[in-house]
Design a protein around this motif. Structure first.
Motif, PDB file in Angstrom:
ATOM      1  N   GLY A 188     -26.863  32.122 -77.584  1.00  0.00           N
ATOM      2  CA  GLY A 188     -25.782  32.683 -76.785  1.00  0.00           C
ATOM      3  C   GLY A 188     -25.043  31.609 -76.020  1.00  0.00           C
ATOM      4  N   ASP A 189     -23.937  32.016 -75.441  1.00  0.00           N
ATOM      5  CA  ASP A 189     -23.094  31.100 -74.669  1.00  0.00           C
ATOM      6  C   ASP A 189     -23.860  30.582 -73.450  1.00  0.00           C
ATOM      7  OD1 ASP A 189     -20.873  29.701 -73.792  1.00  0.00           O
ATOM      8  OD2 ASP A 189     -19.760  31.475 -73.145  1.00  0.00           O
ATOM      9  N   VAL A 190     -23.400  29.467 -72.893  1.00  0.00           N
ATOM     10  CA  VAL A 190     -23.921  29.026 -71.599  1.00  0.00           C
ATOM     11  C   VAL A 190     -23.507  30.064 -70.559  1.00  0.00           C
ATOM     12  CG1 VAL A 190     -23.813  27.212 -69.846  1.00  0.00           C
ATOM     13  CG2 VAL A 190     -23.833  26.610 -72.286  1.00  0.00           C
ATOM     14  N   ALA A 191     -24.460  30.495 -69.766  1.00  0.00           N
ATOM     15  CA  ALA A 191     -24.229  31.648 -68.884  1.00  0.00           C
ATOM     16  C   ALA A 191     -23.058  31.421 -67.935  1.00  0.00           C
ATOM     17  CB  ALA A 191     -25.506  31.961 -68.111  1.00  0.00           C
ATOM     18  N   ASP A 192     -23.005  30.289 -67.302  1.00  0.00           N
ATOM     19  CA  ASP A 192     -21.840  29.911 -66.506  1.00  0.00           C
ATOM     20  C   ASP A 192     -21.861  28.403 -66.362  1.00  0.00           C
ATOM     21  OD1 ASP A 192     -22.683  29.101 -63.523  1.00  0.00           O
ATOM     22  OD2 ASP A 192     -24.002  30.717 -64.210  1.00  0.00           O
ATOM     23  N   LEU A 193     -20.692  27.819 -66.163  1.00  0.00           N
ATOM     24  CA  LEU A 193     -20.592  26.359 -66.162  1.00  0.00           C
ATOM     25  C   LEU A 193     -20.890  25.752 -64.797  1.00  0.00           C
ATOM     26  CD1 LEU A 193     -17.493  25.792 -68.461  1.00  0.00           C
ATOM     27  CD2 LEU A 193     -19.924  25.907 -69.047  1.00  0.00           C
ATOM     28  N   ASP A 194     -21.099  26.577 -63.785  1.00  0.00           N
ATOM     29  CA  ASP A 194     -21.426  26.050 -62.459  1.00  0.00           C
ATOM     30  C   ASP A 194     -22.935  26.022 -62.234  1.00  0.00           C
ATOM     31  OD1 ASP A 194     -18.766  25.606 -61.667  1.00  0.00           O
ATOM     32  OD2 ASP A 194     -18.529  27.718 -61.130  1.00  0.00           O
ATOM     33  N   GLY A 195     -23.597  27.157 -62.433  1.00  0.00           N
ATOM     34  CA  GLY A 195     -25.009  27.214 -62.097  1.00  0.00           C
ATOM     35  C   GLY A 195     -25.960  27.123 -63.264  1.00  0.00           C
ATOM     36  N   SER A 196     -25.456  27.062 -64.495  1.00  0.00           N
ATOM     37  CA  SER A 196     -26.337  27.110 -65.671  1.00  0.00           C
ATOM     38  C   SER A 196     -26.254  25.867 -66.535  1.00  0.00           C
ATOM     39  CB  SER A 196     -25.991  28.340 -66.532  1.00  0.00           C
ATOM     40  OG  SER A 196     -26.163  29.521 -65.785  1.00  0.00           O
ATOM     41  N   LEU A 197     -25.742  24.775 -65.981  1.00  0.00           N
ATOM     42  CA  LEU A 197     -25.571  23.552 -66.756  1.00  0.00           C
ATOM     43  C   LEU A 197     -25.854  22.351 -65.878  1.00  0.00           C
ATOM     44  CD1 LEU A 197     -24.473  22.069 -69.353  1.00  0.00           C
ATOM     45  CD2 LEU A 197     -22.230  22.192 -68.274  1.00  0.00           C
ATOM     46  N   ALA A 198     -26.693  21.456 -66.366  1.00  0.00           N
ATOM     47  CA  ALA A 198     -26.979  20.197 -65.668  1.00  0.00           C
ATOM     48  C   ALA A 198     -26.894  19.065 -66.677  1.00  0.00           C
ATOM     49  CB  ALA A 198     -28.372  20.231 -65.030  1.00  0.00           C
TER      50      ALA A 198
END
Length: 299
Positions: A188-198
């Motif tokens: 699935g997609d990355v859930a959100d680009l602020d809190g779900s990506l490092a």
């Protein structure tokens, strides 16, 4: 379908030129490049004509294939779409999210078809594996490693080693799209680009991504173009309720895979049905990588 080829570098010479010229349902109508002498040489090799003006080539074609650095590709793709040409683009479609979205807007506005050539997605063995894992479901963890050595010490003479954009942007932008193109359709997609990506960077130009997907699964990607040759690897592994699954090795080469991408574009243009690897996926991959780049830059 009459195709024009934009680009004269190694990827155009080794993949796009052979695939387009050999395809039974394609006429390679011409080649344009930023170096006219290279365009003339490549056109001669594949039995077509060079163009000095990209817009003139677009006017003579039904579709445009682009084998250029991403930030050169993006504005030309917009022009081609507005000229009514279907688009066969390379990954990443851009290194700026706004530029990628501009391509998508032009495609939608013109009503043309688009396909982005994520190489592995057009290898039948990979495509079958992705569908199998998507149907299985229940995946909890994904791990991808795309570690190449073309820019590393002791690397062989890769035709891509002198690519300015690869040297500037590194593995995040060159091989990151490959990893995302396999992980996203399964997890699935990355859930959100602020809190779900490092993202963090390290030795040998390595970038590590950590992502949480809309399915609830998490994944990591290790990306580089400059590891020691002995450390080079391409691998994807999934773990979940069904156990573990590893991406199989494939025998389909880039030219054959690109032929399948041409098939996909022809089908989309004929039927009006979008392909899963159309400009929308190209935009999302660019958005994810741009967000990762922002983390690395401290923004």
């Amino acid at each position: 379908m009459r195709f024009g080829l934009l680009g004269t570098g190694p990827w155009a010479e080794l993949a796009y030129g052979p695939a387009l010229s050999a395809h039974p349902d394609v006429e390679l109508a011409g080649v344009w490049g930023r170096r006219p002498e290279a365009a003339a040489q490549l056109a001669g090799r594949f039995g077509t004509r060079p163009y000095e003006d990209a817009d003139a080539l677009m006017a003579d074609c039904d579709a445009i294939a682009v084998a250029l650095p991403p930030d050169v590709q993006a504005p030309l793709a917009v022009r081609a779409a507005k000229a009514g040409c279907h688009l066969l683009l390379d990954k990443p479609v851009a290194t700026d999210a706004a530029a990628a979205r501009e391509i998508a807007a032009a495609v939608e506005g013109a009503g043309v078809a688009s396909v982005v050539f994520f190489t592995l997605r057009f290898r039948p063995e990979t495509a079958a594996w992705i569908e199998e894992q998507r149907a299985a479901g229940g995946w909890q963890v994904g791990r991808a490693a795309w570690l190449g050595g073309i820019l590393g010490e002791g690397a062989g003479a890769s035709p891509f080693a002198n690519s300015p954009w690869r040297r500037e942007k590194g593995g995040l932008w060159d091989v990151g799209p490959h990893a995302l193109s396999v992980l996203l359709p399964v997890l699935g997609d990355v859930a959100d680009l602020d809190g779900s990506l490092a993202a963090v960077s390290g030795a040998a130009g390595t970038v590590q991504l950590a992502m949480r997907h809309t399915s609830g699964a998490t994944s990591t990607c290790a990306l580089s173009l400059a590891v020691a040759p002995a450390a080079a690897v391409t691998a994807v592994e999934l773990r979940g309720t069904a156990g573990a699954a590893a991406l199989p090795d494939g025998e389909t080469d880039a030219v054959e895979a690109l032929g399948h991408a041409v098939d996909a574009l022809l089908a989309s243009a004929r039927t009006g049905r979008p392909h899963p690897c159309d400009i929308r996926l190209g935009v999302r991959v660019t958005e994810i990588l741009a967000a990762a780049q922002a983390r690395l830059d401290g923004r």
